[in-house]
Design a protein around this motif. Sequence first.
Motif, PDB file in Angstrom:
ATOM      1  N   THR A 176       0.761  -1.443  -0.243  1.00  0.00           N
ATOM      2  CA  THR A 176       0.245  -0.364   0.345  1.00  0.00           C
ATOM      3  C   THR A 176       1.004   1.041  -0.290  1.00  0.00           C
ATOM      4  O   THR A 176       1.211   1.626   1.561  1.00  0.00           O
ATOM      5  CB  THR A 176      -0.786  -0.033   1.258  1.00  0.00           C
TER       6      THR A 176
ATOM      7  N   PRO C  45      -4.533   4.750   2.127  1.00  0.00           N
ATOM      8  CA  PRO C  45      -5.269   3.725   1.739  1.00  0.00           C
ATOM      9  C   PRO C  45      -4.929   3.256   0.174  1.00  0.00           C
ATOM     10  O   PRO C  45      -4.179   4.129  -0.493  1.00  0.00           O
ATOM     11  CB  PRO C  45      -6.315   4.280   1.895  1.00  0.00           C
ATOM     12  N   ALA C  51     -11.838  -4.205  -3.053  1.00  0.00           N
ATOM     13  CA  ALA C  51     -11.537  -4.924  -2.077  1.00  0.00           C
ATOM     14  C   ALA C  51     -12.629  -5.729  -1.753  1.00  0.00           C
ATOM     15  O   ALA C  51     -12.446  -6.377   0.114  1.00  0.00           O
ATOM     16  CB  ALA C  51     -12.720  -3.450  -1.721  1.00  0.00           C
ATOM     17  N   LEU C  55     -10.414  -7.698   1.318  1.00  0.00           N
ATOM     18  CA  LEU C  55     -11.435  -7.544   2.665  1.00  0.00           C
ATOM     19  C   LEU C  55     -11.010  -9.105   2.969  1.00  0.00           C
ATOM     20  O   LEU C  55     -10.594  -9.434   3.807  1.00  0.00           O
ATOM     21  CB  LEU C  55     -12.311  -7.037   2.837  1.00  0.00           C
ATOM     22  N   LEU C  60      -7.103  -6.369   3.396  1.00  0.00           N
ATOM     23  CA  LEU C  60      -7.592  -5.153   3.908  1.00  0.00           C
ATOM     24  C   LEU C  60      -8.678  -4.837   4.931  1.00  0.00           C
ATOM     25  O   LEU C  60      -8.956  -6.228   5.174  1.00  0.00           O
ATOM     26  CB  LEU C  60      -8.433  -4.295   3.482  1.00  0.00           C
ATOM     27  N   ALA C  63     -13.283  -1.455   4.827  1.00  0.00           N
ATOM     28  CA  ALA C  63     -12.086  -0.520   3.139  1.00  0.00           C
ATOM     29  C   ALA C  63     -13.691   0.291   2.418  1.00  0.00           C
ATOM     30  O   ALA C  63     -15.050  -0.499   3.423  1.00  0.00           O
ATOM     31  CB  ALA C  63     -12.996  -2.103   2.339  1.00  0.00           C
ATOM     32  N   GLN C  64     -14.219   1.181   2.007  1.00  0.00           N
ATOM     33  CA  GLN C  64     -15.456   1.381   1.820  1.00  0.00           C
ATOM     34  C   GLN C  64     -15.884   0.662   0.223  1.00  0.00           C
ATOM     35  O   GLN C  64     -15.386   0.469  -0.349  1.00  0.00           O
ATOM     36  CB  GLN C  64     -14.860   2.950   0.500  1.00  0.00           C
ATOM     37  N   MET C  65     -17.451   0.050   0.649  1.00  0.00           N
ATOM     38  CA  MET C  65     -17.565  -0.880  -0.209  1.00  0.00           C
ATOM     39  C   MET C  65     -19.454  -0.768  -0.578  1.00  0.00           C
ATOM     40  O   MET C  65     -19.816   0.123   0.075  1.00  0.00           O
ATOM     41  CB  MET C  65     -17.443  -2.441  -0.037  1.00  0.00           C
TER      42      MET C  65
END
Lengths: 313, 293, 198
Positions: A176, C45, C51, C55, C60, C63-65
């Motif tokens: 990352t 990020p 993701a 995830l 991760l 996460a925004q999903m």
Amino acid sequence: MAVPVIAAPSQKASPRRERASGIWAALAAPGIVWLLLCFVFPLYVVLCIVFGQVDPIFRTPIPVWNPLQWNPSQFNYVLTHIVGADGIFGPALVRTAVFVFAASSLCLLIAFPVAYYVARLSGRRKGLLLALLIAPFWISYMMRMFAWVNLLQNDGIVNKVLSFGGLFNVNIDWLTGQPVVVILGLVYGYVPYMILPLYAGLDRLSQPMLEASRDLGADRFSSFWRVTLPLCRPTILAAVLLTCLPMLGDYFTSDMLSASPKTAMVGNLINDSVHAPGRTGQAGAFVMLVFLVALLPMLYYIRATSRRDEVAS
Amino acid sequence: MRGPVAWWNDPWRPPRFLVGITAGYLAWSLLPVAIAVLYSFNNGRSRTTWQGFSLRWYWGDSTLSVWHNDALHTALLQTLKLGVITTLITVPLGVLFAIGIDRWRGRLPEGANFLMLLSFVLPEVLLAVALLFVLTTVALPIDLGTTAQVIGLITFQVSYPAVLVRARLATIGPQYEEAAMDLGASPLGALRRIILPMLMPAIFASTVLVFADVIDDFVLVRYLSGAASTEPVSVKIYNTARGAPTPALNALASLLLLAALTAVVIGFLVFRYLSRGDTTTKDRGIGAFAGEV
Amino acid sequence: MLDDFHTTMAMVLLRQGITDINTSSEADLKMVGEQLSAMVKATSPKVTITAYNDLPAGQLGIAQMWSGDIINAQNYLPEGTGPDILRYWFPSDGKGMVDNDMFVTLKGGKNPVLAHLFINHILDPDVAMQNFSAIGYQPPQNSITADSLVNAQFIPENLRTVIVKPEYFDTGYRTLELDAANDAAWHNVWQTFKAGGS
């Protein structure tokens, strides 16, 4: 791809061959036509798009074919947004330069000893070592990067080794936004491209000259620094060019190993804007910039080496 | 074979650190790939934890293995198709170009030579984007897809056989041709009967190398691809590596590695056979094959 | 973060309490740009759309999903790990971002009856459930509720919040198409973010 060495053709041309020059032109014609159509013409189309218009509704690019009607607004947009208050592209360009410089230097530091050893000192094992050195070319670049993605994952082998099997808690996310990882990824990907020309050039160094320097009293290090290195300067230059220039357009290494804006290179800028509506002209402008940056060293190299008898290309 | 102690004390051996660097480099270079190939034989879905040996990802698994997964088939077929078509066109084009440029004197061939070298070192993404622009804005009968990919690949690869053949021509020198023409052959006849056979090793080498390079190409084929069925293996690896990789991907990449390796080994053996009487390449082995003369 | 300019930038707007997520206000967009840079500095990020795989694989932590992603994520869990480790948060008062895809019959289409029958087929509850399992995005059937899905063991209890309720479309905020100039302005901010600049 392996890179060969060209010896310049002998300078004396027989008169009989000159008379038949029409034949050679005919043989070369298909290749020349192809290069003109599929290499030069597309570059002109890029110019036409950069200096062209944008459809106001669909925001698709409209190329303008007549140079007299070229509109420099898109190109100016890119130029004015490089430095200064609006300098949104500047960091990516600087980052590209830094990454490529760092990666090329590292490549050279790694490739030169390896090439030197295999070319001059490996004796019987030369063939095998050379085969192993060429092997990466036949393994898909994607697969090699993919292998590293595998190793660098949070539960991958690198972290396992670093934590000494569970003794330490290694909490590093390698994948990352780590510039070091991207630089090392570039080195890993491109170092084979540097080893082969170096190998080819070092192979042709005259052993008697090196032995003469040792005979005259120079120690190993001094002999290397004052005789070997200057002799292989054209080779090093060619190898660096061959590695550095393709690296300028790299975007997938950063994508696969980082996927973060912190490591965006100019290739990512191009890649992101080519398909974005209204930004295709900007992509073309970046293409032009990279082309210019790649063209000048090439011109210098051709000029510098055309004066020599032996061209290592 | 001497023992390791004798090797360490040998005053004529190469500097230790050079050997060390070379060994280290080879390990660093090839180990990750070896591990990736190893995990293609993994029994489970993981690509980082060894769960036993099995051939499931090659043909065992009924939906996800390379044998059963249509998407992976299509990718493999597309890769091979691109490789074959591109090589068939690129090699003759490049060889003729090299022969022509080598013999022709003047500014035009120098310019063409420069253009060819430029196409050799330019970043691939520049050519890919330029061709994409051409195909999407100029009204041509060609769409994005296999044809476009082939055109791009040929343009990118044509410098490869050109450079190899020029190198070989420089080594051959003019004396055979001049001898033939002294004996009455026309320039084209001398070319066909003397030079081309002598160039065969270089031509064959460039065929194999272009093929191996094309099947690994990524940037050009990705930009110029049309539907998902025109995505070759390299693009599939890239797409899937960011999505849901199973060891089937490792298996696919291993198969491709095998194909490239086979092509190169066959090419090298044929090269050895073709140049068995040739003194200039006698001792060079693989080096000559790769183009160093 | 999701590699989608509208969704991610709208999330920043909502975080600051700005409910017009299709705004054309320059000040708002400038603020979004600054906030995105601050986020990169603070958390470094990854910006991807994968993701749904990373995830569950443990690459991760958060996460925004989209809601469909987390339903799909159940299929990407490693062997031996159950879906009880997954969680999804959406504002409980329904004041979050909602969006939908559409089936459309074209006015000038060649086979309007066939298209109509196709849509009917997709709206059949059993077919809708099959579709749901395949792609993860929830079909608009009223019979599909969080209770029915938990009872059918389609989702575990801890993923109850994934299910979209019809009320969300009344209280929530829709991402709409932006006009050309606004779209360019939004893309400028996004491009700056992706270039890692300023």
